[in-house]
Every structure is written in C-alpha cells, then in structure tokens.
Enzyme design. Sequence first.
Site, PDB file in Angstrom:
ATOM      1  N   TYR A  73       0.685  -1.103   0.050  1.00  0.00           N
ATOM      2  CA  TYR A  73      -0.112  -0.202  -0.008  1.00  0.00           C
ATOM      3  C   TYR A  73       0.848   1.249   0.000  1.00  0.00           C
ATOM      4  O   TYR A  73       2.068   1.250   0.234  1.00  0.00           O
ATOM      5  CB  TYR A  73      -1.030   0.026   1.242  1.00  0.00           C
ATOM      6  CG  TYR A  73      -0.259   0.147   2.363  1.00  0.00           C
ATOM      7  CD1 TYR A  73       0.558  -0.452   3.176  1.00  0.00           C
ATOM      8  CD2 TYR A  73      -0.545   1.505   3.194  1.00  0.00           C
ATOM      9  CE1 TYR A  73       1.024  -0.373   4.291  1.00  0.00           C
ATOM     10  CE2 TYR A  73      -0.003   1.923   4.182  1.00  0.00           C
ATOM     11  CZ  TYR A  73       0.771   0.908   5.092  1.00  0.00           C
ATOM     12  OH  TYR A  73       1.387   1.130   6.331  1.00  0.00           O
ATOM     13  N   LYS A 102       6.652  -1.775   2.149  1.00  0.00           N
ATOM     14  CA  LYS A 102       5.343  -1.406   2.898  1.00  0.00           C
ATOM     15  C   LYS A 102       4.133  -2.407   2.530  1.00  0.00           C
ATOM     16  O   LYS A 102       3.371  -2.082   1.482  1.00  0.00           O
ATOM     17  CB  LYS A 102       5.130   0.044   2.102  1.00  0.00           C
ATOM     18  CG  LYS A 102       4.164   0.819   2.958  1.00  0.00           C
ATOM     19  CD  LYS A 102       4.278   2.419   2.277  1.00  0.00           C
ATOM     20  CE  LYS A 102       2.853   3.096   3.333  1.00  0.00           C
ATOM     21  NZ  LYS A 102       3.171   3.136   4.691  1.00  0.00           N
ATOM     22  N   GLU A 124      11.930   2.279  14.494  1.00  0.00           N
ATOM     23  CA  GLU A 124      11.047   3.474  14.285  1.00  0.00           C
ATOM     24  C   GLU A 124       9.808   3.369  15.105  1.00  0.00           C
ATOM     25  O   GLU A 124       9.830   2.858  16.050  1.00  0.00           O
ATOM     26  CB  GLU A 124      10.735   3.183  12.714  1.00  0.00           C
ATOM     27  CG  GLU A 124      10.251   2.052  12.314  1.00  0.00           C
ATOM     28  CD  GLU A 124       9.741   1.841  10.840  1.00  0.00           C
ATOM     29  OE1 GLU A 124       9.745   2.787  10.102  1.00  0.00           O
ATOM     30  OE2 GLU A 124       9.747   0.582  10.342  1.00  0.00           O
ATOM     31  N   LEU A 157      10.895   1.454   7.588  1.00  0.00           N
ATOM     32  CA  LEU A 157      10.291   1.841   6.261  1.00  0.00           C
ATOM     33  C   LEU A 157      11.030   3.006   5.782  1.00  0.00           C
ATOM     34  O   LEU A 157      11.041   3.926   6.891  1.00  0.00           O
ATOM     35  CB  LEU A 157       8.859   1.879   6.368  1.00  0.00           C
ATOM     36  CG  LEU A 157       8.091   2.270   5.089  1.00  0.00           C
ATOM     37  CD1 LEU A 157       7.987   1.206   4.212  1.00  0.00           C
ATOM     38  CD2 LEU A 157       7.055   3.011   5.351  1.00  0.00           C
TER      39      LEU A 157
HETATM   40  N1  PMP Z   1       7.326   3.880   9.247  1.00  0.00           N
HETATM   41  C1  PMP Z   1       6.434   3.016   9.361  1.00  0.00           C
HETATM   42  C2  PMP Z   1       6.170   1.721   9.996  1.00  0.00           C
HETATM   43  C3  PMP Z   1       5.090   3.869   8.619  1.00  0.00           C
HETATM   44  O1  PMP Z   1       3.867   2.842   8.907  1.00  0.00           O
HETATM   45  C4  PMP Z   1       5.084   4.906   8.022  1.00  0.00           C
HETATM   46  C5  PMP Z   1       3.788   5.535   7.472  1.00  0.00           C
HETATM   47  N2  PMP Z   1       3.649   4.727   6.353  1.00  0.00           N
HETATM   48  C6  PMP Z   1       6.408   5.775   8.071  1.00  0.00           C
HETATM   49  C7  PMP Z   1       7.524   5.046   8.686  1.00  0.00           C
HETATM   50  C8  PMP Z   1       6.544   6.981   7.267  1.00  0.00           C
HETATM   51  O2  PMP Z   1       6.483   7.234   6.212  1.00  0.00           O
HETATM   52  P1  PMP Z   1       5.961   8.078   4.977  1.00  0.00           P
HETATM   53  O3  PMP Z   1       6.814   9.347   5.558  1.00  0.00           O
HETATM   54  O4  PMP Z   1       6.036   7.743   3.692  1.00  0.00           O
HETATM   55  O5  PMP Z   1       4.368   8.393   5.315  1.00  0.00           O
END
Ligand code: PMP
Length: 279
Positions: free
Chosen positions: A33, A147, A179, A203
């Site tokens: 996603y 993701k 994270e 991620l």
């Molecule tokens: N880490 C995780 C586990 C997440 O779910 C997200 C948000 N989807 C992020 C980091 C941040 O990613 P982004 O800045 O692309 O939204």
Amino acid sequence: MSKFVFLNTRYVEFKDAKIHIEDRGFQFSDSVYEVIKVINNNLFDFDYHMGRLKYSTKELKFNIKIDNIFFNKIFINLIKKNRLTNGIVYLQITRGEQPREHAYKKNLKPNIIAYTSKKKFNFPNKNFKGYKAITYPDIRWGRPDIKTTSLLANILAASEASNKAAYETILFKNNKITEASHSNVWIIKKNKIITHPATREILKGVTRTLLINIIKSLEINFEEREFSINELYKSDEVFITSTGSLITPIIKIDKIKINNGKIGQVTKFLALSFYKAII
Ligand code: PMP
C-alpha cells in the site's frame, strides 16, 4: 468516508467496492500500500510514493508494472470526485486471487483499490501540537522496509498507545530504536539531528527522505545512526515523521518528559521549514 473508490478499472460507490474472499491480500496480507497526502486539493510527493511502490511490488515479485501516469490520473480523479481538500489517498495492491494455498501462482492479476479520506494535519501554526508516545518491542517480520499490509505487530503496538492515551508507539529491538508503529523517529541532542539509517529494519519514509533533503540544504548537523532507548529518553527533543503526521513533536515518552514537556525550538524550526518547502 469517501463516496467513490477506484476498483481495478472503474470508479464505484463505497458500498459496491467488493473483493473476492480468496484475494491473497485478505487471506495472507499478500498486499502492498501507499498513503499520499493531499493539501488544498493538491497531491504531494507522488513520484516518491510511486518509487517506493515500485520497490515494494518488485521485492515481493508482484505481477504488475507500475505506471505513474495511470495512477496519477486515478488519484486526481478521486480527489475531484470525492471533493477532497485536505486528507490522503490510500492505494492498495494485492497479489491477486487464487484458491487458498500458501505458495503463490505466477501471473495472478493484482487487485487495485484506491480511495480518499479527509484528515486534519498537525501544521506548525498556533495549533501545533506535541504528543505523548510509549515504547514497545519491535516484533515485526524481517522486512519492514517493504510497505506491506502485514501490519499486525504495528497494530498491536499502536493499540497499546491508544489504550494509554498516547499518540504513537516507538519500537525498540535489542535495546535500539528502529522506528514507530506508523512513523519514523528522530532525536535531537546538542543541536545534532539523528535518525535510524534506511536499512531493512525500517520503512524508508517519504517524509523522512524529504526532511533529510531539507536538513542537508540548510547544512544542519545530521547523522543517520542507531540510537538506544536511553539516548531517546535523554534527548533534548524528539519528533516523528510520516505522511499523515508530517513533523509531529513528541514531548513525553513513557513516564519521561522530553524538553520539560514542551515543543522544542529545533523541531518547530524543522516543521516550519518543511511546511514552507511543501506548500
Ligand atoms: N514507518 C512506518 C512503519 C510507517 O507505517 C510509516 C507511514 N506509512 C512511516 C514510517 C512514514 O512513511 P511516510 O513518511 O512515507 O508516510
């Protein structure tokens, strides 16, 4: 909730958007996603999200070629059809449908779903908010850099925060912060900004990438390295980043106040710089 959903080839009403029970996304979380922000009717950072989507589908060997023009058109149409001003576009692609079996068959036809939801962002204005976070063990599978919708560990972690009236759950593995359940984590110590390197353990957030670009252009002291729970607690400032949270200050972690429970100056400056760069 939005009125229209894009489902494979058509725009259908929410109540008519149905997926087969043997879709592998439903049965196995065999699905990826993206969440893309929309501010003042405009879609942001589309190319970055498509780049990551390409990475996710390639790592999992999905039978799909990501066509940026195709997806851009769908997202723009959804924003218009659903009259979205501020919010997100949610895109999910599953591997496809097949009689239930762990091993996937090649050449399945992926299911593609996209829709929008409204969202109030934490903009760095007079209503800029700092939040409480908790810590929790990182029990996710070995590839959180992809993701996927395999988010059970993230869901347990996020629900724990919700039960404790906290905004986010910061995850640790072998005493190191990776994270958070739905965002990347940053600390500031003696004016140095630190975040976990973009390895397979986190991620690689789009917001993270954008902020690093800004930090580098401003020539601010910055380091990508691992840091411990103890360092997190002893930080001068802590914040998280994500598409939905933008740059959001964390002012309390577990029972420990960060920066005396107030939003820090560096976090505010970064949030303003980020806001100016995107709007
Ligand atoms: N880490 C995780 C586990 C997440 O779910 C997200 C948000 N989807 C992020 C980091 C941040 O990613 P982004 O800045 O692309 O939204």
